[in-house]
Design a protein around this motif. Structure first.
Motif, PDB file in Angstrom:
ATOM      1  N   MET A 116       1.003  -1.212  -0.060  1.00 43.61           N
ATOM      2  CA  MET A 116      -0.047   0.148  -0.068  1.00 43.61           C
ATOM      3  C   MET A 116       1.112   1.474   0.052  1.00 43.61           C
ATOM      4  O   MET A 116       0.946   2.182  -0.712  1.00 43.61           O
ATOM      5  N   VAL A 117       1.959   1.404   0.891  1.00 45.47           N
ATOM      6  CA  VAL A 117       2.848   2.377   0.888  1.00 45.47           C
ATOM      7  C   VAL A 117       4.189   1.804   0.916  1.00 45.47           C
ATOM      8  O   VAL A 117       4.393   0.879   1.593  1.00 45.47           O
ATOM      9  N   THR A 118       5.026   2.668   0.532  1.00 40.38           N
ATOM     10  CA  THR A 118       6.657   2.329   0.303  1.00 40.38           C
ATOM     11  C   THR A 118       7.452   3.300   0.594  1.00 40.38           C
ATOM     12  O   THR A 118       6.930   4.420  -0.040  1.00 40.38           O
ATOM     13  N   ARG A 119       8.716   3.162   0.818  1.00 37.39           N
ATOM     14  CA  ARG A 119       9.588   4.054   1.066  1.00 37.39           C
ATOM     15  C   ARG A 119       9.578   4.668  -0.159  1.00 37.39           C
ATOM     16  O   ARG A 119       9.895   4.026  -1.149  1.00 37.39           O
ATOM     17  N   CYS A 129     -13.205   3.386   8.672  1.00 35.81           N
ATOM     18  CA  CYS A 129     -12.848   2.654   7.661  1.00 35.81           C
ATOM     19  C   CYS A 129     -11.394   3.312   7.349  1.00 35.81           C
ATOM     20  O   CYS A 129     -10.285   2.591   6.938  1.00 35.81           O
ATOM     21  N   ASP A 130     -11.299   4.426   7.728  1.00 31.44           N
ATOM     22  CA  ASP A 130     -10.121   5.369   7.403  1.00 31.44           C
ATOM     23  C   ASP A 130      -9.225   4.998   8.316  1.00 31.44           C
ATOM     24  O   ASP A 130      -7.788   4.702   8.439  1.00 31.44           O
ATOM     25  N   GLU A 179      -4.111   3.228  10.863  1.00 35.64           N
ATOM     26  CA  GLU A 179      -3.591   2.593  12.090  1.00 35.64           C
ATOM     27  C   GLU A 179      -2.795   1.426  11.972  1.00 35.64           C
ATOM     28  O   GLU A 179      -2.155   1.019  12.785  1.00 35.64           O
ATOM     29  N   SER A 180      -3.098   0.770  10.712  1.00 31.62           N
ATOM     30  CA  SER A 180      -2.265  -0.246  10.428  1.00 31.62           C
ATOM     31  C   SER A 180      -0.863  -0.209  10.930  1.00 31.62           C
ATOM     32  O   SER A 180      -0.352   0.987  10.433  1.00 31.62           O
ATOM     33  N   ASP A 181       0.166  -1.272  10.794  1.00 29.72           N
ATOM     34  CA  ASP A 181       1.372  -1.044  11.256  1.00 29.72           C
ATOM     35  C   ASP A 181       2.266  -0.264  10.198  1.00 29.72           C
ATOM     36  O   ASP A 181       2.746   0.781  10.441  1.00 29.72           O
ATOM     37  N   SER A 186       4.732   5.042   8.363  1.00 28.31           N
ATOM     38  CA  SER A 186       5.043   5.879   7.252  1.00 28.31           C
ATOM     39  C   SER A 186       4.214   7.282   7.417  1.00 28.31           C
ATOM     40  O   SER A 186       4.941   8.488   7.166  1.00 28.31           O
ATOM     41  N   PHE A 187       3.127   7.099   7.813  1.00 24.95           N
ATOM     42  CA  PHE A 187       2.289   8.420   8.080  1.00 24.95           C
ATOM     43  C   PHE A 187       2.892   9.234   9.179  1.00 24.95           C
ATOM     44  O   PHE A 187       3.088  10.334   8.940  1.00 24.95           O
ATOM     45  N   ARG A 188       3.281   8.583  10.296  1.00 25.13           N
ATOM     46  CA  ARG A 188       3.677   9.350  11.392  1.00 25.13           C
ATOM     47  C   ARG A 188       5.256   9.781  11.082  1.00 25.13           C
ATOM     48  O   ARG A 188       5.519  10.771  11.770  1.00 25.13           O
TER      49      ARG A 188
END
Length: 290
Positions: A1-4, A180-181, A186-188, A193-195
């Motif tokens: 979903m997200v990558t560096r 849903c958001d 809050e998934s690991d 990445s968000f924080r």
């Protein structure tokens, strides 16, 4: 979903300020300028798995005063547009596409209004909340912030920069997000990445974020009615953020001459990540129709 990020770089603007950014996708791909959400560095991208197939290069910028980009002493949406014009020229970027997420929406509109962008996607975007048709729809807290900015923008910015923190903004975002958001945010992997993007965004203090807030919640210098490039707007019906569009882009769509509005009733504000490939694919399709 997200990558560096695949790559990170900086350049010096003509006035000596440093501008920093992160990239994903092929270095030879069609450039997609990504205007990130509130208080974030460029660390948190989207759609990385779709970029190669689509031949796209996602470029997320640290806005002045956030991340590694030096502050602009008088940052406005217009000065941001000037920075992007200089960035496009210095990096020899043509056929630029743009995406604005959440508070990044006014910055994406500003960059697009100055003529360097071929098509734009606004996703869970903050609307021009001072627009007369929207005021009655706003949460009282948001109305109060807008009134305070209109009365004393300098005082509001100083006060806000003394109290805002990365952790506080994270808690605010989670608190105003639908279930849903929150499950996604809050998934690991995603939350890390968000924080990180928020911590980097506040690495110079809160002044950059406070100035962005004043710019985004004030009246915008560009007239949306004069933006004639294709604009895709995407909203999820479960988006409960009080600072995004209060009518899920319905009024916004009426103001744009060349617009396509997608409303997904079962999606939330995180539609940028849950529908990344569709958003990018549709955005790219405007180039073939140009």
């Amino acid at each position: 979903m997200v990558t560096r990020p695949s790559r990170q770089a900086t350049m010096q603007l003509h006035d000596g300020r440093r501008l920093a950014w992160s990239e994903w996708g092929s270095v030879d791909g069609i450039p997609v300028l990504f205007c990130t959400g509130a208080g974030m560095s460029s660390w948190l991208g989207f759609g990385a798995s779709a970029l190669s197939n689509l031949g796209l290069r996602l470029i997320a910028i640290d806005r002045p005063g956030l991340g590694l980009s030096d502050p602009h002493p008088h940052k406005t949406l217009s000065s941001w547009a000037d920075d992007m014009r200089e960035f496009f020229a210095a990096q020899s970027l043509d056929n630029v596409l743009a995406v604005g997420f959440s508070q990044g929406a006014p910055f994406a509109f500003a960059a697009s209004a100055q003529g360097g962008v071929k098509a734009l996607a606004i996703v869970s975007g903050q609307d021009e909340l001072t627009y007369p048709g929207l005021l009655s729809l706003l949460h009282p807290d948001v109305k109060g912030m807008i009134a305070a900015i209109q009365q004393d923008p300098v005082g509001f910015e100083q006060h806000f920069s003394q109290m805002a923190t990365a952790d506080g903004l994270w808690q605010l975002i989670i608190g105003m997000s639908a279930e849903c958001d929150r499950i996604l945010y809050e998934s690991d992997t995603f939350s890390q990445s968000f924080r990180r993007a928020l911590q980097e965004g506040f690495s110079q203090g809160a002044q950059g974020y406070a100035r962005d807030l004043v710019n985004a919640l004030g009246s915008w210098p560009m007239k949306l009615e004069e933006i004639t490039i294709p604009v895709d707007i995407w909203y999820g019906g479960q988006d409960t953020s009080t600072v995004h569009s209060p009518d899920f882009g319905a009024t916004l769509a009426l103001r744009l001459p060349n617009v396509s509005r997608t409303f997904e009733p079962n999606e939330g504000g995180s539609i940028l990540w849950t529908k990344s490939e569709q958003i990018l694919s549709k955005l790219k399709s405007h180039l073939s129709h140009a």
